[in-house]
Every structure is written in C-alpha cells, then in structure tokens.
Design a protein around this motif. Structure first.
Motif, short mmCIF file in Angstrom:
data_model
loop_
_atom_site.label_atom_id
_atom_site.label_comp_id
_atom_site.label_asym_id
_atom_site.label_seq_id
_atom_site.Cartn_x
_atom_site.Cartn_y
_atom_site.Cartn_z
N GLN A 79 0.73 -1.24 0.12
CA GLN A 79 -0.13 -0.10 -0.13
C GLN A 79 0.87 1.18 0.04
O GLN A 79 2.01 1.29 0.46
N ASN A 80 0.21 2.35 -0.62
CA ASN A 80 0.77 3.75 -0.39
C ASN A 80 2.16 3.81 -1.04
O ASN A 80 3.27 4.26 -0.89
N GLY A 81 2.03 2.95 -2.43
CA GLY A 81 3.37 2.88 -2.94
C GLY A 81 4.75 2.30 -2.63
O GLY A 81 5.73 2.46 -3.16
N LYS A 82 4.44 1.49 -1.60
CA LYS A 82 5.51 0.80 -0.97
C LYS A 82 5.60 -0.48 -1.29
O LYS A 82 4.69 -1.24 -2.09
N TYR A 83 6.69 -1.37 -0.97
CA TYR A 83 6.89 -2.50 -1.66
C TYR A 83 7.33 -3.58 -0.35
O TYR A 83 7.65 -2.92 0.68
N MET A 84 6.66 -4.69 -0.29
CA MET A 84 7.08 -5.60 0.80
C MET A 84 7.86 -6.79 0.42
O MET A 84 7.54 -7.45 -0.70
N LEU A 85 8.99 -7.00 1.30
CA LEU A 85 10.06 -7.96 0.84
C LEU A 85 9.45 -9.48 0.87
O LEU A 85 8.59 -9.79 1.59
N LEU A 86 9.80 -10.19 -0.22
CA LEU A 86 9.61 -11.54 -0.31
C LEU A 86 10.48 -12.43 -0.23
O LEU A 86 10.51 -13.41 0.31
N ALA A 87 11.73 -11.69 -0.57
CA ALA A 87 13.13 -12.37 -0.33
C ALA A 87 14.02 -11.61 -0.44
O ALA A 87 14.29 -10.35 -1.22
N GLY A 88 15.14 -11.79 0.72
CA GLY A 88 16.20 -10.97 0.92
C GLY A 88 16.15 -10.08 1.89
O GLY A 88 16.89 -8.90 2.35
N HIS A 89 15.51 -10.66 3.18
CA HIS A 89 15.58 -9.71 4.33
C HIS A 89 16.70 -9.31 4.77
O HIS A 89 17.07 -8.31 5.38
#
Length: 469
Positions: free
Chosen positions: A71-81
């Motif tokens: 949301q709000n133009g953000k991205y959520m990590l799927l791999a690579g924390h």
C-alpha cells in the motif's frame, strides 16, 4: 559506488521502474526506504549480518531482492531480508550507493502462495536454527494444507514440503511429531535454543504432563495418582473387577502379605477398564489394567484428551486387603478362629504362670546357694564349689568366684559369674541335660551365667512331674 548492480545499467538513468510490475526477472531499482519487511518473515531470525554487510560493502549487492507491491506506493519483501537489513545498516553508517536497491517485483498470488514463496527463498539459503526449522515447518504445512483443502495442490502435502525444504521423510516426521505433540512450553524452549530438536522429539513421545520436566532434566516419571484416585481404583477392583477371586480368599488366618498367595489370585484375569468418575469424589477418568499376577496400574486420564495420562500409580494386592476383608471375610470362621486364639492365649498364660512358679522356686534355691552342700573351697584361688542333687539322682556342680558375689541382697543367685558341670547317677560326667551318652565337649565345664535360674527351674519342674507321675 560499490560493485554490483548499476542504476544506469538497469534503469537507463531513471530512478523509477520502467518495466511492468511482476514481469519475470525484470530487475528495477527501488528506494530502500520504500521497501518494508514481510511480517511472515518472523519465521526466520535476521541474526548477525556483519559479515554479509562487509561483503556487500566490498562487492555490492549481487542478487536482487524480491518484493511484492504494497500500500501507499511501498513494497514488501518476499526474499532478501538479511541483504536488505545489511544495506540499510550501510546507509545508516554513511556508506553511499545503497539508497536504492535492485529488485524483482512479483505479483501477489494470494497469502498462502506468497508465504510459500517466502519460505522457498529461505529454506535452503542458509543453515537454519532449530527454532527456524520448526516455525518454518509449521507455517509451510499449514499453508499447503489450506491449498490442498481448496483443491489447489495435487499430490501429498509431505511430498511438496520435502521438495521445498529438501528435508527427507524422516526429518519431516520428527518435525511433525514435535509440532503436533509437544506442549507450548517445550516448543518455546526449542525456539529459544534451550533444547535440541532431538530432545524435543523425545518429549513428543511422552505424555504432556512429563514433557517440560523431561526437556529440562532428561528424566520425567509420571506424577503419582492422588490418594482419592487410588481409593477409587481399589473400590472398583474389590467390588467388581476381582470380586469373584477375592470372595474366596482367607481373611481370617492370613494377612495382607499372604492372603493372595497360593495361586488363587491372578490379577491378569481382570480386563482393562476405563471408568468415568468425574461425578464422584475421585472427579477423574481412570484406566485400570493388570500389571502382573498381583498388581494393577491405575492411570488418571485427561478428560479433554483420554490419550493423555496425567498421573499413574501401581496398586498391589496387599493394598486391597483391608477393603476386601471388610467385604468378604467369613464371619463364622472368624468367630471360630477368635475362640481358638483365645484358648491358645489362655493356655499360654497358664503355662507362663506355671513357669513363673518354677522360676520362683529356683530363685529361692539359688538365693540360698551359700547353704548348698560344699564340695570344696580353694581359698588361695578364691573359688567355692557346691553341689545340688538333680531329679535324675545325679548332681549339678557349680563353681563361683568369691569376688563375684553381688554386694548387698540380691533376689536369686548371689553371684555374677559361675561355672557348672553335670554328674550323672553313675558318678561320671554327663551332658548338661543329664545325658550320659553326650559327646565329651558337652560334658565339659560350662558357663551358665543368668541362665542358671532357668536351668534349676526346669529341674524342679521335672522332679515335680516325676513325683506326680
């Protein structure tokens, strides 16, 4: 600029992604500040990233992150924390070049598929801790089971788990036992690294009430059943389970240690039974089973899960005695036995009174020892030897040390020490009981001590009986 991905190489000098989001392996540069960690990544520990941070600072970020639009133009990590965490740390330390990071934007396939994708990227990327492996197993299994239930997964869940994690069926079986059978406290101990997966697997084989103690001590006997539980079990065994056998046993002349002997009692003939006693004083569910010829096990079961035992005790036949005796004793036989015992006690009391009579006569004789016929006195040795005529016409010769005489008056024999020898009617040494055929060692002088009174009493009795007979 650190080595690795170049912004101009990938974006052609632009700072915004030009490829459609979700295009396979389309690498774009995204502001690191716009990337957020995935809450599902709590399965894994970020841990120490100092070595990874040093490697990225020297060589650059060589593998892109995988992200999902948020949301709000953000991205959520799927791999690579871990890589993202290391890059953010470098930026915080003032190292330039990591404000934007190379990413592959994936489109969300649904919560379960996104979670499976996250797990897939972590499962074989590094050596996992036991806590991570357990959390990973639980999360992955739940996600796959939901997909299976929805008809979106062909084949077996375990096979898919093995493909994703690389774990064999044995490892998955142990993880399943731990996840399904261990109590929360034990699972927490695994996650905190306080116990190994091996110890947790051993706990999974135990009853829940044992697990925490076993996890800590590697030893955990089941708690003993309460007195109320054991009493309830005894009542059942006596009144129902073993009534036919107990009814025929002897409670008159036997006690708790031998009443069940002789092959008439066999606990193994009782069937295992589960009793719901939640409405009586026991307030429990019990399972009673034979444990050999003379004992039983009583287990208190968890009302919420009767496969779980929360206490256990062993009941022996001796513990049944009082209750069984109150139920099954033969009252006529008891009365007869009491009468016989009374007669025996009366006879014994009469015998004791009779013996006391002879003892009193013997004490009177021994009190007058200094008046017995004198055999000889050895003044230089301080010895006095006197004799007494015995019932068989023989003689009892007693030698005393003059210095062994008690000071003052004593009821009975006046000397603390004496020696004696028996002479038969023929004038030769005899055994202590007057037997002329006794062995030589039995004819020697012997120390009588306090027994001299009994010895004289017996001879007085024999003389009286001879006179009467």
């Amino acid at each position: 600029m650190a080595k690795g991905f170049s912004v101009t190489d990938i974006l052609g000098g632009q700072s915004k992604p030009t490829a459609p989001a979700g295009l396979k392996m389309q690498v774009v540069m995204l502001p690191a500040a716009d990337i957020e960690p995935n809450p599902e990544n709590s399965i894994y520990e970020i841990g120490d990233v100092s070595m990874l941070k040093a490697d990225i600072a020297e060589r650059g970020l060589r593998s892109p992150l995988e992200v999902l639009p948020a949301q709000n133009g953000k991205y959520m990590l799927l791999a690579g924390h871990r890589r993202w965490t290391a890059c953010r740390a470098l930026t915080a330390e003032g190292v330039a070049g990591f404000e934007v990071l190379p990413c592959v934007i994936r489109q969300s396939q649904g919560e379960d598929d996104d979670l499976i994708a996250l797990i897939t990227s972590n499962a074989t990327a590094r050596e996992l801790t036991d806590g991570e492996r357990l959390r990973q197993y639980i999360a992955l299994k739940q996600a796959l089971e939901r997909k299976k239930a929805a008809g979106d997964l062909n084949g077996r869940v375990r096979d898919e788990m093995s493909r994703i994690t690389g774990d064999g069926t044995g490892t998955l079986g142990r993880l399943n036992a731990i996840a399904n059978n261990c109590v929360p406290e034990v699972l927490a101990m695994v996650e905190r690294g306080e116990i190994t997966m091996t110890r947790a697997y051993e706990c999974s084989k135990l009853y829940k009430v044992q697990q925490v103690t076993y996890a800590k001590n590697n030893y955990a006997p089941l708690p003993e059943a309460s007195d109320e539980i054991q009493k309830a079990a005894i009542l059942y065994i006596v009144d129902e389970g073993m009534a036919d056998q107990l009814r025929g046993l002897d409670y008159v002349q036997c006690c708790e240690w031998n009443y069940a002997d002789g092959g008439k009692f066999d606990a193994q003939k009782m069937q295992t039974v589960t009793l719901d006693m939640t409405d009586n004083v026991a307030n429990a569910i019990l399972r009673i089973a034979p444990a050999g010829r003379s004992s039983f096990t009583v287990e208190q079961l968890d009302p919420a899960d009767q496969n779980e035992v929360i206490a256990k005790s062993c009941i022996y036949s001796s513990q049944l005695y009082r209750t069984a005796r109150s139920r099954y004793i033969d009252k006529k036989a008891l009365e007869k036995y009491k009468a016989e015992q009374k007669a025996k006690k009366d006879a014994e009391r009469t015998r004791q009174d009779e013996d006391e009579k002879w003892q009193a006569l013997a004490r009177r004789e021994l009190e007058a020892f200094d008046s017995w016929p004198l055999v000889t006195r050895l003044k230089d040795l301080g010895l006095t030897i006197r004799e007494r005529k015995m019932a068989d016409s023989g003689r009892l010769i007693i030698a005393v040390d003059d210095l062994a005489r008690f000071p003052g008056h004593v009821d009975g024999f006046q000397y603390s020490e004496c020696f004696a020898v028996r002479i038969g009617p023929n004038g030769e040494r005899a055994g202590r009981d007057g037997d002329i055929n006794a062995l030589e060692w039995y004819k020697r002088w012997y120390s009588t001590g306090a027994a001299i009174e009994n010895y004289i009493a017996e001879d007085i009795k024999r003389a009286a009986m001879k006179q009467e007979g």
